[in-house]
Scaffold this motif. Structure first.
Motif, PDB file in Angstrom:
ATOM      1  N   UNK A  70       0.835  -1.218   0.000  1.00 37.54           N
ATOM      2  CA  UNK A  70       0.000   0.000   0.000  1.00 37.54           C
ATOM      3  C   UNK A  70       0.867   1.264   0.000  1.00 37.54           C
ATOM      4  N   UNK A  71       1.926   1.253   0.767  1.00 40.92           N
ATOM      5  CA  UNK A  71       2.826   2.409   0.791  1.00 40.92           C
ATOM      6  C   UNK A  71       3.529   2.592  -0.549  1.00 40.92           C
ATOM      7  N   UNK A 109       4.596   6.432  -0.867  1.00 41.68           N
ATOM      8  CA  UNK A 109       4.961   6.946   0.452  1.00 41.68           C
ATOM      9  C   UNK A 109       6.454   6.849   0.712  1.00 41.68           C
ATOM     10  N   UNK A 110       7.113   5.981  -0.026  1.00 36.52           N
ATOM     11  CA  UNK A 110       8.555   5.830   0.189  1.00 36.52           C
ATOM     12  C   UNK A 110       9.310   6.901  -0.618  1.00 36.52           C
ATOM     13  N   UNK A 111      10.174   7.599   0.086  1.00 36.50           N
ATOM     14  CA  UNK A 111      10.955   8.641  -0.588  1.00 36.50           C
ATOM     15  C   UNK A 111      12.140   8.065  -1.348  1.00 36.50           C
ATOM     16  N   UNK A 137      14.388   3.324   2.343  1.00 41.35           N
ATOM     17  CA  UNK A 137      13.253   3.365   3.272  1.00 41.35           C
ATOM     18  C   UNK A 137      12.346   2.131   3.052  1.00 41.35           C
ATOM     19  N   UNK A 138      12.095   1.803   1.820  1.00 43.82           N
ATOM     20  CA  UNK A 138      11.324   0.597   1.495  1.00 43.82           C
ATOM     21  C   UNK A 138      12.046  -0.658   1.988  1.00 43.82           C
ATOM     22  N   UNK A 174      11.553   2.005  -8.512  1.00 51.50           N
ATOM     23  CA  UNK A 174      12.357   3.140  -8.047  1.00 51.50           C
ATOM     24  C   UNK A 174      13.291   3.641  -9.142  1.00 51.50           C
ATOM     25  N   UNK A 175      13.809   2.681  -9.926  1.00 53.43           N
ATOM     26  CA  UNK A 175      14.692   3.095 -11.021  1.00 53.43           C
ATOM     27  C   UNK A 175      13.916   3.917 -12.033  1.00 53.43           C
TER      28      UNK A 175
END
Length: 228
Positions: free
Chosen positions: A23-24, A29-31, A35-36, A76-77
């Motif tokens: 969900x995050x 929500x992860x910068x 953090x993930x 993220x990439x």
């Protein structure tokens, strides 16, 4: 069959434990990836602690986490690539704006410099013309001074000459006056002498006339004999 059932149960449990992380991820929500990764490791540790210690559970955990890490890494990439692209677009836009501003400032600076150079040329021309005018005025003043100096010298010489001539004329007049006074004195003296002579002669004539009259009266038959 037991392996398959065990894997299904393990996967259901693991997906339920991983749901909050998913969900995050969907809500961004992860910068960053680290953090993930911290949350993923927490889920993995919790699953290892709670799940049955079967090979099927560890296999599901390993496969699930490998897929999750690969998928999230790609996400993220891609996000980083998009952010980098956006950053690049922003930087390019800023660079274009800066280049435009620099061109405008350069053009304005060139116009300002050109205007200043024109003013400097005008001032230099004015200064040069002023110096030339000053030089002409100085030369004219010197020429006039020299000319007037010559005139003053000539006038002074003429005045000195006229004064000398006047003094000589005055001396001549004084000499003439002295000669005239001398002549007048001599004439007066002669007049005086002539007057004295006339008086003397007049008295002598009267005396001779009286003498003749007296002598004539004393003679016989003269005019005076009748009165006697």
């Amino acid at each position: 069959e037991n392996w398959k059932v065990g894997c299904q149960r393990a996967r259901v449990v693991l997906e339920e434990m991983y749901r909050s992380v998913e969900e995050k991820l969907h809500s961004n929500a992860y910068s960053d990836f680290m953090e993930y990764e911290r949350d993923r490791r927490k889920v993995r540790a919790a699953f290892v602690e709670q799940a049955p210690k079967h090979h099927s559970s560890m296999f599901v955990l390993s496969e699930f986490m490998e897929d999750a890490v690969s998928s999230v890494s790609s996400r993220f990439i891609n996000r980083m690539a998009i952010q980098a692209q956006e950053t690049q677009y922003k930087l390019e836009d800023q660079i274009q704006r800066l280049e435009f501003d620099i061109k405008q400032e350069r053009a304005q600076s060139q116009r300002t410099i050109a205007g200043l150079m024109e003013k400097i040329k005008e001032q230099e021309h004015t200064i040069s013309a002023g110096k030339e005018k000053e030089r002409e005025i100085t030369e004219k003043m010197l020429a006039e001074k020299e000319m007037h100096s010559d005139e003053i010298i000539q006038i002074s010489q003429n005045h000195s000459k006229a004064l000398q001539e006047a003094m000589m004329d005055h001396e001549d007049l004084l000499r003439e006056k002295a000669a005239a006074d001398q002549a007048l004195a001599e004439a007066a003296e002669k007049v005086q002498e002539l007057g004295d002579w006339k008086k003397l002669n007049s008295s002598q004539a009267l005396w001779d006339a009286e003498r003749s009259r007296v002598e004539g009266s004393a003679a016989p038959g003269g005019p005076g004999s009748e009165m006697v």
